[in-house]
Design an enzyme around this catalytic site. Sequence first.
Site, PDB file in Angstrom:
ATOM      1  N   SER A 216       0.840  -1.204   0.000  1.00  0.00           N
ATOM      2  CA  SER A 216       0.000   0.000   0.000  1.00  0.00           C
ATOM      3  C   SER A 216       0.873   1.250   0.000  1.00  0.00           C
ATOM      4  CB  SER A 216      -0.904   0.021   1.233  1.00  0.00           C
ATOM      5  OG  SER A 216      -1.811  -1.052   1.224  1.00  0.00           O
ATOM      6  N   GLY A 218      -0.789   4.393  -0.005  1.00  0.00           N
ATOM      7  CA  GLY A 218      -1.711   5.467   0.322  1.00  0.00           C
ATOM      8  C   GLY A 218      -2.290   6.092  -0.931  1.00  0.00           C
ATOM      9  N   GLY A 221      -1.409   4.882  -4.537  1.00  0.00           N
ATOM     10  CA  GLY A 221      -1.836   3.603  -5.090  1.00  0.00           C
ATOM     11  C   GLY A 221      -1.238   2.405  -4.398  1.00  0.00           C
ATOM     12  N   GLY A 247      -6.912  -0.257   3.409  1.00  0.00           N
ATOM     13  CA  GLY A 247      -6.068  -1.440   3.232  1.00  0.00           C
ATOM     14  C   GLY A 247      -6.836  -2.729   3.431  1.00  0.00           C
ATOM     15  N   ASP A 248      -7.783  -2.727   4.377  1.00  0.00           N
ATOM     16  CA  ASP A 248      -8.604  -3.917   4.619  1.00  0.00           C
ATOM     17  C   ASP A 248      -9.462  -4.246   3.402  1.00  0.00           C
ATOM     18  OD1 ASP A 248      -7.541  -3.774   7.186  1.00  0.00           O
ATOM     19  OD2 ASP A 248      -9.248  -2.635   7.948  1.00  0.00           O
TER      20      ASP A 248
END
Length: 313
Positions: A216, A218, A221, A247-248
Amino acid sequence: MILTVTPNPALDRTWRVDRLTHGETHRTDAGAARAGGKGVNVARVAHSQGASVLAVSTVGGRTGVEFAADLGAGGVPNRLVPVAGATRQSVAIVDESRGDTTILNERGVNPADPEWAELLGEVVDALPGAQVLVISGSLPPGAPPTLLPLLIGTARDAGVPVIVDTSGPALLHAADAGASVVKPNAAELVEATGISDPVGGARSLTARGVELVLLSLGARGMLAVTASEVLHARLDAPLAGNPTGAGDAGVAACAVLYADGIRDPAMILTRATAWSAAAVLMPLAGEISDEWPALESRLIVTPYDPTAREERL
């Protein structure tokens, strides 16, 4: 079926303020509270998109009562192991003027060994019906270092691939134990590996046996790193919103595709980035916007070029 394990669940509380000012008193409307923790959020998102899921976690204390009630009201299939320690709380304060979020996470209470054994028993019972196991979130302080390897090894013995989203030494333990996919963010990757270069850090995990690293970035991308290729996916323009749970949502996308037998890194990266972006548009973690197909169509997916200005980390 997607089987998720949340070793350190939380009752997530969210408040929204006009502007967050350090050291000042703030007025806010009644906040929202819901059952959370990374694995629970993964199960919520996958369930909302029609996937078969089962969320396994622990629950304890007054916050645990509220946690269990909310999870049941949300219709997410679950098996909760009662523990003596109270379920921790996580507080998110959304600054409306800036469009950013400040998060306070309690560390959590480590279950006793018999409680961990009961959680492992729930996982063992559920594995015959699972296509993928997701272990997601932090470990409470004092958690046995054998916990992750034991969960991963049990799943691998049953022929079930494992996706892990965690941080610190646990990330390396997951890689060494045979996790198929890991999903750190850039800071977590540096913390775990000591390598500042994102591709180098991710490749150190594939060298330990990981098939795919979803990294990740942020607003910039996400990277998909395998032993042989590195792909970068990003939106054509940044989104404003609440990044909690983004992220989940990406892990949920990966889990849904893995459960369907899809292993193509480009397909996984594209869907994971789209669902992560769609989560930013929602007020609470564990949800994604119905606009995710439109967001997916806006993605720019290219081989990663570390010399390109827009891709520098």
